[in-house]
Design a protein around this motif. Structure first.
Motif, PDB file in Angstrom:
ATOM      1  N   SER A 132      51.986  70.504  88.073  1.00 14.27           N
ATOM      2  CA  SER A 132      52.249  71.528  89.686  1.00 14.27           C
ATOM      3  C   SER A 132      51.784  70.478  90.723  1.00 14.27           C
ATOM      4  O   SER A 132      51.624  71.071  91.625  1.00 14.27           O
ATOM      5  CB  SER A 132      50.171  72.385  89.208  1.00 14.27           C
ATOM      6  OG  SER A 132      48.932  71.014  89.392  1.00 14.27           O
ATOM      7  N   PRO A 140      49.737  79.063  98.134  1.00 17.32           N
ATOM      8  CA  PRO A 140      49.825  79.645  96.850  1.00 17.32           C
ATOM      9  C   PRO A 140      50.023  81.097  97.312  1.00 17.32           C
ATOM     10  O   PRO A 140      49.918  81.303  98.407  1.00 17.32           O
ATOM     11  CB  PRO A 140      47.865  79.133  96.425  1.00 17.32           C
ATOM     12  CG  PRO A 140      47.436  79.283  97.364  1.00 17.32           C
ATOM     13  CD  PRO A 140      48.361  78.307  98.331  1.00 17.32           C
ATOM     14  N   PRO A 141      50.051  81.942  95.538  1.00 19.24           N
ATOM     15  CA  PRO A 141      49.970  81.336  94.579  1.00 19.24           C
ATOM     16  C   PRO A 141      51.679  80.648  94.453  1.00 19.24           C
ATOM     17  O   PRO A 141      52.775  80.650  94.339  1.00 19.24           O
ATOM     18  CB  PRO A 141      50.585  82.961  93.614  1.00 19.24           C
ATOM     19  CG  PRO A 141      50.663  83.449  94.907  1.00 19.24           C
ATOM     20  CD  PRO A 141      50.100  83.541  96.084  1.00 19.24           C
ATOM     21  N   GLN A 142      51.642  79.777  93.510  1.00 20.19           N
ATOM     22  CA  GLN A 142      53.148  78.697  93.097  1.00 20.19           C
ATOM     23  C   GLN A 142      54.111  78.771  92.245  1.00 20.19           C
ATOM     24  O   GLN A 142      53.113  79.424  90.625  1.00 20.19           O
ATOM     25  CB  GLN A 142      52.585  77.111  93.313  1.00 20.19           C
ATOM     26  CG  GLN A 142      52.364  77.206  94.192  1.00 20.19           C
ATOM     27  CD  GLN A 142      50.705  76.987  94.425  1.00 20.19           C
ATOM     28  OE1 GLN A 142      50.337  77.108  93.708  1.00 20.19           O
ATOM     29  NE2 GLN A 142      50.391  76.210  95.392  1.00 20.19           N
ATOM     30  N   ASN A 143      54.842  79.579  92.037  1.00 15.29           N
ATOM     31  CA  ASN A 143      55.621  79.956  90.903  1.00 15.29           C
ATOM     32  C   ASN A 143      56.723  79.139  90.483  1.00 15.29           C
ATOM     33  O   ASN A 143      57.475  78.287  91.279  1.00 15.29           O
ATOM     34  CB  ASN A 143      55.869  81.312  90.908  1.00 15.29           C
ATOM     35  CG  ASN A 143      56.693  81.726  91.621  1.00 15.29           C
ATOM     36  OD1 ASN A 143      58.146  81.079  92.630  1.00 15.29           O
ATOM     37  ND2 ASN A 143      56.780  83.775  92.135  1.00 15.29           N
ATOM     38  N   THR A 146      58.720  78.422  93.866  1.00 18.73           N
ATOM     39  CA  THR A 146      57.924  78.058  95.261  1.00 18.73           C
ATOM     40  C   THR A 146      59.004  75.964  95.698  1.00 18.73           C
ATOM     41  O   THR A 146      59.366  76.272  95.222  1.00 18.73           O
ATOM     42  CB  THR A 146      56.656  77.942  94.696  1.00 18.73           C
ATOM     43  OG1 THR A 146      56.261  79.315  94.699  1.00 18.73           O
ATOM     44  CG2 THR A 146      55.310  77.251  96.224  1.00 18.73           C
ATOM     45  N   ASP A 223      44.079  74.960  89.671  1.00 20.72           N
ATOM     46  CA  ASP A 223      44.107  76.532  88.512  1.00 20.72           C
ATOM     47  C   ASP A 223      43.475  75.745  87.321  1.00 20.72           C
ATOM     48  O   ASP A 223      44.139  74.672  86.841  1.00 20.72           O
ATOM     49  CB  ASP A 223      45.136  77.128  88.699  1.00 20.72           C
ATOM     50  CG  ASP A 223      45.612  78.067  87.380  1.00 20.72           C
ATOM     51  OD1 ASP A 223      44.934  78.176  86.552  1.00 20.72           O
ATOM     52  OD2 ASP A 223      46.384  78.993  87.963  1.00 20.72           O
ATOM     53  N   GLY A 251      45.968  81.783  86.978  1.00 22.66           N
ATOM     54  CA  GLY A 251      46.365  82.618  87.885  1.00 22.66           C
ATOM     55  C   GLY A 251      45.555  82.490  88.833  1.00 22.66           C
ATOM     56  O   GLY A 251      44.622  83.420  89.897  1.00 22.66           O
ATOM     57  N   THR A 252      44.007  82.186  88.158  1.00 17.50           N
ATOM     58  CA  THR A 252      42.631  82.118  89.631  1.00 17.50           C
ATOM     59  C   THR A 252      42.531  80.440  90.220  1.00 17.50           C
ATOM     60  O   THR A 252      42.733  79.368  89.540  1.00 17.50           O
ATOM     61  CB  THR A 252      41.424  82.526  88.574  1.00 17.50           C
ATOM     62  OG1 THR A 252      41.990  81.082  87.492  1.00 17.50           O
ATOM     63  CG2 THR A 252      42.108  83.583  87.421  1.00 17.50           C
ATOM     64  N   ASP A 293      51.387  81.578  89.521  1.00 15.88           N
ATOM     65  CA  ASP A 293      51.884  81.838  88.680  1.00 15.88           C
ATOM     66  C   ASP A 293      52.860  81.818  87.717  1.00 15.88           C
ATOM     67  O   ASP A 293      53.833  81.956  87.896  1.00 15.88           O
ATOM     68  CB  ASP A 293      52.528  82.899  90.159  1.00 15.88           C
ATOM     69  CG  ASP A 293      53.398  84.255  89.710  1.00 15.88           C
ATOM     70  OD1 ASP A 293      52.549  85.262  88.391  1.00 15.88           O
ATOM     71  OD2 ASP A 293      53.680  84.733  90.667  1.00 15.88           O
ATOM     72  N   THR A 295      54.084  84.928  85.712  1.00 15.83           N
ATOM     73  CA  THR A 295      54.662  85.386  85.023  1.00 15.83           C
ATOM     74  C   THR A 295      55.396  85.579  84.238  1.00 15.83           C
ATOM     75  O   THR A 295      55.804  85.985  83.274  1.00 15.83           O
ATOM     76  CB  THR A 295      54.701  86.538  86.883  1.00 15.83           C
ATOM     77  OG1 THR A 295      53.791  86.720  87.116  1.00 15.83           O
ATOM     78  CG2 THR A 295      55.512  87.529  85.431  1.00 15.83           C
ATOM     79  N   LYS A 304      50.492  83.759  77.420  1.00 16.95           N
ATOM     80  CA  LYS A 304      49.327  84.381  78.370  1.00 16.95           C
ATOM     81  C   LYS A 304      47.751  83.443  77.682  1.00 16.95           C
ATOM     82  O   LYS A 304      47.335  83.429  76.664  1.00 16.95           O
ATOM     83  CB  LYS A 304      48.842  85.556  78.255  1.00 16.95           C
ATOM     84  CG  LYS A 304      47.640  86.278  79.155  1.00 16.95           C
ATOM     85  CD  LYS A 304      47.974  87.691  79.521  1.00 16.95           C
ATOM     86  CE  LYS A 304      47.090  88.385  81.004  1.00 16.95           C
ATOM     87  NZ  LYS A 304      46.668  89.669  80.480  1.00 16.95           N
TER      88      LYS A 304
END
Length: 350
Positions: A132, A140-143, A146, A223, A251-252, A293, A295, A304
């Motif tokens: 990261s 953020p959020p970075q995926n 990004t 995170d 994600g937090t 992120d 997802t 997860k």
């Protein structure tokens, strides 16, 4: 047929959990470690079985990511089905003091390993431990889409390795993937990393051995996840039908200040009484906030995370307290079996 994996950085936090994970799945696991005058295998000692024992499935080899010819020889000898490149100079603050060393191992080391795979003609799958820290100042959020804007020599070295991994996939058709992992911690985290530095300090302050812990920027937001869950994500990436790149994150976001409060509270202490500021721990260029992120990993890999920061901090604090009470450090999460430290190197290294 037994699958065979090669792990660089096997003696680190992630490498030790990954070795456990793969052994549990029936793999034959090979690890590369650097030659040193003292043993540094504490995190994997509990996995030890004499390699001459019938059925042994864990083997260690001397090697280094700065030695390309040795990597070629090891790949020819081991012929792995999967290669996990976790080896690196991985401390962000140290990378500002040693940018050349960081680039040599973290960036060019990855290219050496990719070149060794390409020239060997092995039909293996390659995992690159991206970070990261490559996102740096991107908001953020970075995926996976990004923009990448690293803010440290470590981040730029990881970015070089990331693009090299993608290039070898696109140029040569190799099955290469990048795991862009956000902060992930455990009782096996190195003691100089801020998370472990805090939980170890809590244990020592609680025991009356120290009065204070010295930190830099406690407003940085990260995170934080649990390392054993993240190595499962690494493995899932190499089981996919097609190679791709994935973010792994909870994600937090929580600040270092939040981590402090949770850690000291777990031991019944007030963090504000024991934390002191020291500008030696500030970075020349700070990364304020990274929140991932994941997802894509959820949807494609079925990955997860389950352990979030409050439980993670409790796990780490309790482990450090137990270790201190027993006069040791929690390099493993269970009692280490006797073996490697009392045997000659020839017995367990090839």
């Amino acid at each position: 047929m037994t699958r065979r994996a090669l792990i660089t950085g096997i003696t680190g936090q992630d490498g030790s959990y990954l070795a456990e994970f793969l052994l549990d799945k029936g793999y034959e696991v090979h690890g590369i470690i650097r030659r040193a005058s003292t043993f540094n295998t504490g995190r994997i000692d509990h996995l030890y079985v004499d390699p001459h024992t019938p059925g042994a499935r864990l083997f260690l080899h001397y090697g280094d990511l700065v030695d390309g010819s040795r990597l070629v020889a090891l790949l020819a000898e081991i012929a792995p089905d999967e290669v996990y490149n976790l080896g690196a100079q991985s401390h962000v603050r140290v990378s500002f003091d040693e940018p050349e060393l960081t680039s040599e191992s973290t960036a060019l080391g990855t290219v050496r390993l990719l070149e060794a795979i390409r020239h060997s003609g092995l039909n293996c799958r390659f995992y690159q431990a991206s970070s990261s820290e490559m996102f740096g100042s991107s908001p953020p959020p970075q995926n996976e889409n990004t923009a990448l804007h690293p803010r440290s020599p470590y981040g730029t070295a990881k970015l070089f390795a990331y693009w090299s991994t993608r290039n070898y996939r696109e140029a040569y058709g190799l099955f290469t993937v990048n795991g862009i992992l956000f902060n992930h911690e455990s009782p096996r985290r190195g003691e100089t990393f801020v998370s472990r530095k805090i939980t170890r300090a809590v244990a020592r302050i609680r025991a009356g051995l120290d009065a204070h812990v010295y930190l830099g920027n406690i407003n940085a937001v990260r995170d934080w996840g649990y390392a054993p869950e993240y190595v499962d994500g690494m493995w899932r990436m190499l089981q996919a039908d097609t190679p791709d790149d994935y973010v792994l994150a909870t994600g937090t976001g929580h600040s270092v200040r939040d981590f402090l409060a949770l850690a000291f509270d777990a031991a019944g202490l007030d963090w504000e009484r024991h934390v002191r500021f020291d500008d030696r721990y500030l970075r020349p260029a700070e990364v304020d906030t990274v929140i991932g992120d994941a997802t894509k990993a959820h949807a494609t890999l079925g990955w997860k995370p389950q352990v979030l920061l409050p439980e993670l901090v409790r796990i780490m604090v309790e482990a450090d307290i137990r270790a201190l009470e027993h006069g040791g450090t929690p390099t493993v999460d269970c009692p280490a079996l006797p073996g490697w430290p009392t045997r000659t190197e020839a017995r367990h290294l090839r």
